[in-house]
Enzyme design. Structure first.
Site, short mmCIF file in Angstrom:
data_model
loop_
_atom_site.label_atom_id
_atom_site.label_comp_id
_atom_site.label_asym_id
_atom_site.label_seq_id
_atom_site.Cartn_x
_atom_site.Cartn_y
_atom_site.Cartn_z
N ARG A 19 37.32 45.38 51.81
CA ARG A 19 37.71 44.01 51.52
C ARG A 19 37.49 43.72 50.04
O ARG A 19 36.68 44.38 49.39
CB ARG A 19 36.95 43.01 52.39
N GLU A 199 36.68 41.13 41.97
CA GLU A 199 37.93 41.73 42.42
C GLU A 199 38.13 43.11 41.78
O GLU A 199 37.58 43.39 40.70
CB GLU A 199 39.13 40.80 42.15
N ASN A 200 38.87 43.96 42.45
CA ASN A 200 39.20 45.32 41.99
C ASN A 200 37.98 46.20 41.77
O ASN A 200 38.01 47.13 40.98
CB ASN A 200 40.02 45.29 40.69
N ARG A 201 36.89 45.87 42.45
CA ARG A 201 35.64 46.65 42.34
C ARG A 201 35.03 46.64 40.92
O ARG A 201 34.21 47.46 40.57
CB ARG A 201 35.83 48.12 42.77
N LEU A 202 35.49 45.67 40.08
CA LEU A 202 34.90 45.54 38.73
C LEU A 202 33.76 44.52 38.83
O LEU A 202 33.85 43.40 38.31
CB LEU A 202 35.96 45.10 37.71
#
Ligand SMILES: Cc1cc2nc3c(=O)[nH]c(=O)nc-3n(C[C@H](O)[C@H](O)[C@H](O)COP(=O)(O)O)c2cc1C
Length: 222
Positions: A19, A199-202
């Site tokens: 997610r 978001e975007n695993r950043l």
């Protein structure tokens, strides 16, 4: 997502569980210079959120040769020095902490997409502090703490219940004394890390390390 029974299908399904973390970011300008103050902000938000146990934290300890173990305990106090929890001093964690005073705490507040890591050394709280907390606990919890040889093998549930009932009868209407083997530990942090999912695993990560001139704050790569 449905998790299948077959083990190959199950591991594939687990790998696909994914997610996005969209809650909100964390900017250096929002951070308090004092990690205890920052922690209290996040703890207050976790307490206000619908968690069953917002004060549950994973405590990692290790033997003197560095073999780690972890379990959940409840945070009972944060003061300017550290993080206090209560336990049996003769339990596995108690024994590991007496041979190796290093400990790590971990809070994970999933609905807030937040994790806090704390690392430090440990001290026992004073007998008075342990007694004050012990006396506040419900009668049954005081009896249970007294009869439990925490982390030792026990023959049966019946044996535990029998000991509990006997002691509950003995102390009915009386003060249960603080057992010599039960009390608090305080983790004295040298390091904190605040993690906010993005978001975007950043993800945003900020580490506070204690130096000679106070706390140093650095952003870490996700
Ligand atoms: C939500 C939760 C809260 C817990 N709180 C405590 C606690 O405050 N103190 C404690 O000694 N054990 C607590 N436990 C039990 C510990 O996880 C663990 O089983 C026990 O302390 C024995 O650990 P040890 O054998 O590593 O010493 C809690 C467990 C859970 C799941």
């Amino acid at each position: 997502m449905e998790i299948k029974n077959n083990s190959a299908q199950r591991s594939e399904a687990l790998a696909k569980l994914r997610r996005e973390y969209l809650h909100k970011g964390l900017d250096e300008s929002e951070l308090d210079a004092d990690p205890f103050v920052q922690f209290r902000h996040w703890l207050d938000e976790a307490i206000a959120a619908p968690f069953l146990e917002p004060t549950a934290m994973t405590l990692a300890t290790a033997t003197k040769d560095g073999k780690p173990s972890a379990r959940v305990v409840l945070l009972k106090k944060v003061d300017d020095r550290g993080f206090v929890f209560f336990t049996n001093y003769e339990s596995r964690k108690g024994e590991e902490l007496s041979e190796n005073p290093n400990a790590s705490l971990l809070f994970y507040w999933d609905a807030l997409e937040r994790q806090v890591r704390i690392e430090g050394t440990i001290e026992r709280v004073s007998k008075e502090e342990s007694k004050a907390y012990f006396d506040e606990r419900p009668f049954a919890s005081r009896i249970a703490a007294t009869i439990s040889q925490q982390s030792r093998v026990v023959r049966s549930r019946e044996e535990l219940e029998k000991k509990f009932d006997e002691l509950a009868m003995r102390y009915k209407g009386e003060i249960v004394p603080l057992p010599s083997f039960w009390g608090g530990f305080r983790v004295l942090p040298g390091l904190f890390e605040f993690w906010q999912g993005r978001e975007n695993r950043l993800h945003d990560r900020f580490r506070y390390s204690r130096g000679a001139h106070g706390w140093r704050i650095e952003r870490l790569s996700p």
